[in-house]
Design an enzyme around this catalytic site. Sequence first.
Site, PDB file in Angstrom:
ATOM      1  N   ARG A 180       0.973  -1.205  -0.008  1.00 23.81           N
ATOM      2  CA  ARG A 180      -0.209  -0.004  -0.059  1.00 23.81           C
ATOM      3  C   ARG A 180       0.865   1.198  -0.001  1.00 23.81           C
ATOM      4  O   ARG A 180       1.566   1.415   0.984  1.00 23.81           O
ATOM      5  CB  ARG A 180      -0.938  -0.209   1.111  1.00 23.81           C
ATOM      6  CG  ARG A 180      -1.532   1.362   1.353  1.00 23.81           C
ATOM      7  CD  ARG A 180      -2.856   0.991   2.456  1.00 23.81           C
ATOM      8  NE  ARG A 180      -3.862   0.329   1.839  1.00 23.81           N
ATOM      9  CZ  ARG A 180      -5.369   0.430   2.110  1.00 23.81           C
ATOM     10  NH1 ARG A 180      -5.356   1.320   3.391  1.00 23.81           N
ATOM     11  NH2 ARG A 180      -5.978   0.059   1.714  1.00 23.81           N
ATOM     12  N   HIS A 203      -7.387   0.911  -6.549  1.00 20.24           N
ATOM     13  CA  HIS A 203      -7.543  -0.281  -5.475  1.00 20.24           C
ATOM     14  C   HIS A 203      -8.055  -1.380  -5.960  1.00 20.24           C
ATOM     15  O   HIS A 203      -9.223  -1.731  -5.737  1.00 20.24           O
ATOM     16  CB  HIS A 203      -8.376   0.496  -4.385  1.00 20.24           C
ATOM     17  CG  HIS A 203      -8.248   0.079  -2.884  1.00 20.24           C
ATOM     18  ND1 HIS A 203      -7.440  -0.937  -2.569  1.00 20.24           N
ATOM     19  CD2 HIS A 203      -8.890   0.331  -1.833  1.00 20.24           C
ATOM     20  CE1 HIS A 203      -7.712  -1.498  -1.427  1.00 20.24           C
ATOM     21  NE2 HIS A 203      -8.520  -0.545  -0.966  1.00 20.24           N
ATOM     22  N   ASP A 254     -17.530   7.185  -1.394  1.00 21.55           N
ATOM     23  CA  ASP A 254     -16.266   6.983  -0.989  1.00 21.55           C
ATOM     24  C   ASP A 254     -16.109   8.048  -0.323  1.00 21.55           C
ATOM     25  O   ASP A 254     -16.509   9.196  -0.405  1.00 21.55           O
ATOM     26  CB  ASP A 254     -15.127   6.607  -2.179  1.00 21.55           C
ATOM     27  CG  ASP A 254     -13.665   6.256  -1.158  1.00 21.55           C
ATOM     28  OD1 ASP A 254     -13.986   5.990  -0.200  1.00 21.55           O
ATOM     29  OD2 ASP A 254     -12.820   6.034  -1.822  1.00 21.55           O
ATOM     30  N   ARG A 304     -13.436  -8.772   1.033  1.00 24.42           N
ATOM     31  CA  ARG A 304     -12.149  -8.291   0.749  1.00 24.42           C
ATOM     32  C   ARG A 304     -11.210  -9.770   1.229  1.00 24.42           C
ATOM     33  O   ARG A 304     -10.187 -10.261   0.406  1.00 24.42           O
ATOM     34  CB  ARG A 304     -11.508  -7.332   1.850  1.00 24.42           C
ATOM     35  CG  ARG A 304     -12.152  -5.989   1.399  1.00 24.42           C
ATOM     36  CD  ARG A 304     -11.626  -5.400   0.216  1.00 24.42           C
ATOM     37  NE  ARG A 304     -10.103  -5.257   0.157  1.00 24.42           N
ATOM     38  CZ  ARG A 304      -9.536  -4.601   0.670  1.00 24.42           C
ATOM     39  NH1 ARG A 304     -10.002  -3.263   1.331  1.00 24.42           N
ATOM     40  NH2 ARG A 304      -8.235  -4.108   0.506  1.00 24.42           N
TER      41      ARG A 304
HETATM   42  N1   CP Z   1     -11.181  -0.290   2.225  1.00 22.33           N
HETATM   43  C1   CP Z   1      -9.958  -0.268   2.698  1.00 22.33           C
HETATM   44  O1   CP Z   1      -9.042  -0.502   1.880  1.00 22.33           O
HETATM   45  O2   CP Z   1      -9.884  -0.064   3.908  1.00 22.33           O
HETATM   46  P1   CP Z   1      -8.510   0.185   4.892  1.00 22.33           P
HETATM   47  O3   CP Z   1      -8.017   1.199   4.455  1.00 22.33           O
HETATM   48  O4   CP Z   1      -8.841  -0.169   6.065  1.00 22.33           O
HETATM   49  O5   CP Z   1      -7.564  -1.195   4.385  1.00 22.33           O
HETATM   50  N1  NVA Z   2     -10.160   6.730  -1.389  1.00 23.46           N
HETATM   51  C1  NVA Z   2      -9.992   6.229  -0.012  1.00 23.46           C
HETATM   52  C2  NVA Z   2     -10.015   4.632   0.042  1.00 23.46           C
HETATM   53  C3  NVA Z   2      -9.711   4.211   1.399  1.00 23.46           C
HETATM   54  C4  NVA Z   2      -9.915   2.620   1.307  1.00 23.46           C
HETATM   55  C5  NVA Z   2      -8.493   6.457   0.318  1.00 23.46           C
HETATM   56  O1  NVA Z   2      -7.561   6.407  -0.776  1.00 23.46           O
HETATM   57  O2  NVA Z   2      -8.052   6.944   1.343  1.00 23.46           O
END
Ligand code: CP
Ligand code: NVA
Length: 306
Positions: free
Chosen positions: A107, A134, A225, A292
């Site tokens: 990430r 994502h 989102d 997930r």
């Molecule tokens: N939706 C998602 O990726 O959640 P986290 O940021 O908690 O991993």
């Molecule tokens: N768009 C959000 C998604 C989190 C899972 C971010 O990047 O923070």
Amino acid sequence: MNHFLDLWPISSGELRSILDNAKSRKAARKGLPKGTADKDAPLAGHTLAMIFEKNSTRTRVSFDMAIRQLGGTSLILTATDSQISRGESIEDTARVMSRYVDAVMMRANRHADVEAFAKFASVPVINGLTEKSHPCQIMADLQTLEEAGLVLKGSRIAWVGDGNNMANTFIHAAPKFGFSLSVATPAGYDADMKDVERARAEQGRIDLFRDPMQAVAGADVVVADTFVSMGDLDADKRLADLGGYKVSGELMRAANGGAKFLHCLPAHRGEEVDGDVIDGPQSLVFDEAENRLHAQKAILEWCLRG
Ligand code: CP
Ligand code: NVA
């Protein structure tokens, strides 16, 4: 090498087989305690390393449980306590990590870093969210919609809010799975136009709107989102500019009857979505979060066993 960096390079057929595997593994282990491995434990002896440059709850826990259920183990590195934050290059980190572990989930703040990591790694690399996309989340989202009875091909999904990493990934998925996508964003918050053009070139139907009401008309699914993603530094401006894009009960009523609501979480009730929507009968958000785990098991298996 099967990297899972984005949906673009993966064929529709392979993505379909990943989704089908996610669903059949989920069904096959029904009733087992969560820490018990699947009967066939296909990744026994394998280790997944996870590198986090940004916060996470779902991605971290679901990948950890995913590899355990497949018979393997995981370890976690945060950028701050590894040499990455002291300037060790992504290239060297990738080469070194490849000597220890069988796969890496990353990430990252910069999508280019995940791509560079994959280029220099000799093990599969998975994108666990970047500022651009994502892809693991979208697989869980599509699994959730199919389990709720939606036939993706020919359905219509509406994205409302910021044209962010999740919006882009829905755009990538549209031509792969054959749904049409309407996207409502305010000026200055458009999704990536290169992705829109590519999706259209691959026969995806992507319709862009400013008005959320127009975007949700005829939609089978409405997706929201957060207005402030990780790494966004202009929170006050974003909340002001995106205020008119909240998914309310009124907006849901403008979609098709019984339309489903998705949100990848974390959510901010009263900002991008009203509490009665996200906690109401049309919302699938907790099935989505659960999936997930199941979707990532199938992604890990595809990465490591083809
Ligand atoms: N939706 C998602 O990726 O959640 P986290 O940021 O908690 O991993
Ligand atoms: N768009 C959000 C998604 C989190 C899972 C971010 O990047 O923070």
